[in-house]
Write an enzyme that holds these catalytic residues in place. Structure first.
Site, short mmCIF file in Angstrom:
data_model
loop_
_atom_site.label_atom_id
_atom_site.label_comp_id
_atom_site.label_asym_id
_atom_site.label_seq_id
_atom_site.Cartn_x
_atom_site.Cartn_y
_atom_site.Cartn_z
N ASP A 49 12.72 22.82 4.25
CA ASP A 49 12.04 24.35 4.28
C ASP A 49 10.32 24.52 3.67
O ASP A 49 10.31 23.91 2.93
CB ASP A 49 13.45 24.91 2.48
CG ASP A 49 13.36 26.39 2.64
OD1 ASP A 49 12.77 26.84 3.93
OD2 ASP A 49 12.92 26.51 1.36
N HIS B 216 14.37 35.59 2.19
CA HIS B 216 14.29 34.78 1.57
C HIS B 216 14.01 35.31 0.47
O HIS B 216 13.89 36.01 -0.19
CB HIS B 216 12.86 34.61 1.72
CG HIS B 216 12.73 33.30 3.30
ND1 HIS B 216 11.38 32.39 2.42
CD2 HIS B 216 13.12 32.97 3.64
CE1 HIS B 216 11.93 31.82 3.91
NE2 HIS B 216 12.52 31.75 4.06
#
Length: 294
Positions: free
Chosen positions: A84, A211
């Site tokens: 990520d 997110h």
């Protein structure tokens, strides 16, 4: 069971009109808690290791990645590994050999043209390795060459037409968009721009990624999934649960010195949080086993 490919989990979530929960892990306790929570909810999950987590682990990816991969292989539910918020090309290139099936390449801090060029190069390389790739687009910077704002600063929003052009030109498999969430929120008080989310969902033909989801209450998470989010990233909620449980334990046991005592309660608190949030994001609305609230 064998490691699952992130792209397969996302495709299944899109078909079911649900979302896959993707949890950022920092320690082995995080890894174990995420898998145990997903097993309790009987749902697939993505384990995410960020570039910041690698820096915390003294710059070494493999120790945590290999531990996560081994734990995933022993899980009773499908588990995928995702690298990520990668900014380092050197780190990106470690992904295939470390068990990852997907990466999020983060060039959103760059001006649009540079973001696009860097992301296109990363996507071409990733696809050649069989990796699914996610990118991020907040909004384009100012007229005088200012860099774009961080996609999760207050007020940052992704323009649907720009996003559609970016996805087409960059060749990515999914896009994280700015619709009002913020990274590192310790309270669940944020609200999304659902009108914008609807326009983005209509404009893009790739899965959308949310997110900064720890700051959203359950009803906002459910609405985000209904609006088209297929992957929901969660990190801070785990740390809030773990830290709170450890604080309570140490306050009640000031004599404690064995880390296994407080790590056990910290891990169990994260399990409860994972079970709850995975269930919130499921498409079938099935209730989770009773473990309390996150």
């Amino acid at each position: 069971m064998p490691l699952t490919h992130t792209g397969e989990l996302i495709a299944a979530a899109v078909a079911a009109r649900g979302a896959v929960a993707a949890f950022n892990v920092i320690t082995l306790e995080h890894v174990e808690a995420v898998i145990a929570g997903a097993e309790a909810a009987q749902a697939p999950v993505v384990l995410q290791i960020s570039e910041n987590a690698v820096k915390f682990r003294q710059g070494r990816l493999l120790p945590l990645a290999r531990a996560a991969a081994d734990a995933a292989r022993h899980a009773a539910v499908p588990v995928a590994l995702h690298l990520d918020h990668v900014r380092s090309d050197a780190l990106l290139r470690q992904a295939p050999g470390a068990g990852f099936s997907s990466v999020m390449y983060d060039a959103a801090r760059l001006p649009y043209a540079q973001n696009l060029a860097a992301t296109r190069a990363a996507a071409d390389w990733a696809h050649a390795q069989g990796l699914w790739i996610e990118a991020e687009l907040g909004q384009i910077g100012g007229k005088h060459g200012e860099p774009p704002p961080d996609p999760h600063t207050p007020g940052a929003r992704t323009d649907p037409r720009e996003a559609a052009a970016f996805v087409a030109d960059a060749g990515v498999d999914a896009l994280a968009v700015a619709v009002g969430s913020t990274h590192a929120m310790a309270t669940r008080t944020a609200a999304l721009d659902h009108g914008l989310l609807g326009r983005l969902s209509a404009a893009l033909d790739v899965p959308l990624v949310l997110h900064g989801s720890s700051g959203l209450p359950d009803e906002e998470l459910r609405a985000a999934v209904a609006g088209g989010m297929a992957k929901v990233n969660i990190g801070t909620a785990l740390n809030v649960a773990m830290t709170g449980a450890i604080r309570e334990f140490l306050a009640a046991h000031p004599e404690a010195v064995d880390s296994r005592g407080y790590l056990t309660v910290g891990r169990e608190a994260m399990v409860h949080t994972v079970t709850h949030l995975v269930t919130v994001l499921r498409s079938d609305g099935a209730p989770a086993p009773s473990h309390g609230s996150p």
